[in-house]
Design an enzyme around this catalytic site. Sequence first.
Site, PDB file in Angstrom:
ATOM      1  N   LYS A 164       0.844  -1.195   0.000  1.00  0.00           N
ATOM      2  CA  LYS A 164       0.000   0.000   0.000  1.00  0.00           C
ATOM      3  C   LYS A 164       0.881   1.248   0.000  1.00  0.00           C
ATOM      4  O   LYS A 164       1.078   1.898   1.028  1.00  0.00           O
ATOM      5  CB  LYS A 164      -0.943  -0.025   1.198  1.00  0.00           C
TER       6      LYS A 164
HETATM    7  N1  PMP Z   1      -6.527  -4.197  -3.501  1.00  0.00           N
HETATM    8  C1  PMP Z   1      -6.308  -2.888  -3.296  1.00  0.00           C
HETATM    9  C2  PMP Z   1      -5.759  -2.047  -4.397  1.00  0.00           C
HETATM   10  C3  PMP Z   1      -6.604  -2.323  -2.034  1.00  0.00           C
HETATM   11  O1  PMP Z   1      -6.398  -1.037  -1.810  1.00  0.00           O
HETATM   12  C4  PMP Z   1      -7.148  -3.151  -1.025  1.00  0.00           C
HETATM   13  C5  PMP Z   1      -7.517  -2.569   0.301  1.00  0.00           C
HETATM   14  N2  PMP Z   1      -6.443  -2.563   1.191  1.00  0.00           N
HETATM   15  C6  PMP Z   1      -7.347  -4.518  -1.294  1.00  0.00           C
HETATM   16  C7  PMP Z   1      -7.023  -5.006  -2.549  1.00  0.00           C
HETATM   17  C8  PMP Z   1      -7.861  -5.456  -0.245  1.00  0.00           C
HETATM   18  O2  PMP Z   1      -6.873  -5.667   0.744  1.00  0.00           O
HETATM   19  P1  PMP Z   1      -7.245  -5.959   2.253  1.00  0.00           P
HETATM   20  O3  PMP Z   1      -8.163  -7.107   2.273  1.00  0.00           O
HETATM   21  O4  PMP Z   1      -5.940  -6.248   2.900  1.00  0.00           O
HETATM   22  O5  PMP Z   1      -7.881  -4.719   2.782  1.00  0.00           O
END
Ligand code: PMP
Length: 312
Positions: A164
């Site tokens: 992220k």
């Molecule tokens: N893909 C992207 C681009 C995201 O920003 C997120 C949100 N964090 C996710 C997938 C899902 O990840 P997570 O389940 O860890 O929130």
Amino acid sequence: MSRKVLMNGAYVEWDDATVHISTHALHYGTAVFEGIRAYYNDEKGQSFIFRLREHVARLYRNMRVLRLSIPLSAHEFVDAAVDVVRQNELKEDVYIRPIVYWGAGAVGLYPFGRANEYAIYVEPMGMYFADVNAGLETDGDKGLKTCVSSWARLSDNSLPPTGKFSGAYVNSVLAKVEAVQNGYDEALLLTKDGFVSEGSGENVFLVRNGTVLTPPVSEDILEGITRDAVITLCADHDYRVIERRISRSELYSADELFFTGTAGEVAPITSVDGISIGNGAVGRITHELKDAYFNAARGNDPHYSSWLTPVF
Ligand code: PMP
């Protein structure tokens, strides 16, 4: 607003939680962040943070890539995140946003010599697709209208999508704005090679003949923590999960489609580019996995208690 934000080891009032205009991360996106949910369980009078340790581990992995370091161990960061929720006394579902970034002194790309700063704040969050998603009139329960984006997902050799990184989210914002302005709820991005990657802020799953499919990490997806949880839930519900390349046309012919993500939770998709998925209603397996996710995350299924960190 009387909310307290933890900034570089000290609590400051919400209105005072600001950064300098020359902050490197503001100009160049040199920050890493997380999105974490805590669910308030009314009956138990307790808030449970969902998979906090895994989120902090991902944050620390990404910090290494951006050469960021802060004077807190991952273990101490976990405790700090719990404390932020506790200090704010929010007895409702909340979203926790930690961010670590290169500080003031923007000009020049080489960031060393600037401070490494961090903050953790918390805000109430209901259903992302119903309440938060740019004020859309979406009923996330009934399923989302999606489109295949004209923007390709960024690729690992350009900007690692597995983490992220703040700057990477311009890719997501472009896709999201295009989708919403064209009348859809959410975008589905393809890789530069034209295979299914993920949503603007969610991983995607497809159900076909009772088998659950999702793109592997090599398809430029974020390594989602909800994705990982849903893969475990599938196994526990005797659904086979296959991680493999998925082509665009498989989206249109899927029996069921759904997103997973911290903000988006488990969100059914009922159309892609105007084509109804399955019979156009929320699928049975999606429904089952969604219920299982909420039972686990809200602290109503003791089998998954190791995923939860109590706050109060
Ligand atoms: N893909 C992207 C681009 C995201 O920003 C997120 C949100 N964090 C996710 C997938 C899902 O990840 P997570 O389940 O860890 O929130």
